[in-house]
Each structure stands twice: as C-alpha cells, then as structure tokens.
Design a protein around this motif. Structure first.
Motif: not given
Length: 197
Positions: A47-52, A82, A161-162, A80, A196-197
């Motif tokens: 899941d690539w959704t999120g900030g980094y 989505y 994941d991060s 970011y 990523r977070f």
C-alpha cells in the motif's frame, strides 16, 4: 407327482430370477471423488498511500550553457502518494544542490515540484514524473534564477513497510534562462532512500 414337481420347481426358479432380468444390464455406478480446488490467495501488494521523506545522492551532466559540465548532486525531498489499486498518484517537493560547472557556467541548485504517476507492482512502484523546476545559476560571471520544467522516470522498491530505496532519471529544461541569452539543460540520475509514514 414327478411331472408336477419339475415344472413347479422350474417356475419357482424363474420367478426368483425374473427381477434380475427386468431392467437389463447396466454398468455399476462408481462414485467419483469430489475435487475441491485450493482457495486462491490474493497477492499481497504494497500500500503506497501515505507521506514520505528522504535523501538523494546522484550524478548530473549538463548541456547548452552547462555544456561539458558533470558532477555530483545531493539533496532532500518529501511527498505524498495515494494508491488507487494498480495506479499510484502523488506529489513531491525536492531540493538538490549540484556541483555542475564548466568554464562559464555553474548550476548551484535545483528545486523541483513534481507530479508522480505510476504502476503498483507489489513491492515495486514504477512511475513517470512531470513538474516545475527552479534553478539558481551563475552564467558568464552573473547570477541568475529561473523556472523551467522537469520530466523523467523513476522506481521505488519497498524494503520494509516504512523504508524504500529507488532511483530517478530526470531531465531539467530552462529556455532563455532568466533572459541571460542562454538555454540551460541538466540531466540528473539519483539514488534515493525514503522513510514512509
């Protein structure tokens, strides 16, 4: 008495065996085992959704006013993404300092605002980039700054994941750089590490 007994026995034997001939011969039914297919497990994607946020280190080479200039680039970025399933859309702001210079020109830095659109391949994300680029440069002893455009390709790979690692190849174009009378172009190839977070 013998005459009656023999036909009576024959008739009784026929009566007992007649039902066996009533339906004719049929093959015995062998029950087939029911084979249930194994359940199909969905492929677990990332899941690539999120900030980094991250850092980049790379190499660049120039043309036009930066002809024959090539050297290191390094910087930081944040963005970011989505994840729409197979398709990922995101935005990123990046700052890069450069060591690109020749006898007449020196590219000090690049700030890029990028739109990223790519394909989710599970742990890998392959994407294209378009956006705006802002540069500070010295040309023939004078300082200039101008806004141009950037485009290119990139790939990220999820190590955890991060954390992701990746690379980007970008073309930066500035026509008539700040009315200096010179065009300025630079190609950069950077290795990236993101959190990523």
């Amino acid at each position: 008495m013998k005459r009656i007994a023999t036909p009576a026995l024959a008739l009784a034997a026929f009566a007992l065996t007649a039902p066996a001939f009533a339906g004719g011969y049929s093959e015995p039914v062998v029950e087939q085992p029911v084979i249930t297919p194994a359940p199909v497990m969905p492929v677990s994607g990332t899941d690539w959704t999120g900030g980094y946020v991250g850092a980049t280190l790379g190499y660049g080479w120039g043309s036009d006013a930066l002809d024959d200039a090539d050297d290191m680039t390094y910087g930081v970025y944040g963005g970011y993404d989505y994840d729409f399933g197979d398709f990922v859309l995101g935005g990123e702001l990046e700052y890069n300092a450069t060591e690109l210079e020749n006898d007449t020109s020196d590219l000090d830095d690049l700030t890029r605002l990028k739109l990223r659109a790519g394909y989710d391949m599970g742990p890998a994300l392959v994407y294209g980039v378009v956006g705006a680029a802002y540069a500070n440069a010295d040309i023939n002893g004078s300082s200039y700054n101008d806004t141009g455009y950037v485009y290119g390709i990139g790939m990220d790979y999820a190590v955890t994941d991060s954390m992701t690692v990746g690379a980007e190849l970008l073309q930066n174009e500035f026509d008539e750089f700040d009315d200096s009378g010179e065009d300025l172009s630079a190609t950069t190839l950077g290795a990236r590490v993101s959190f990523r977070f």
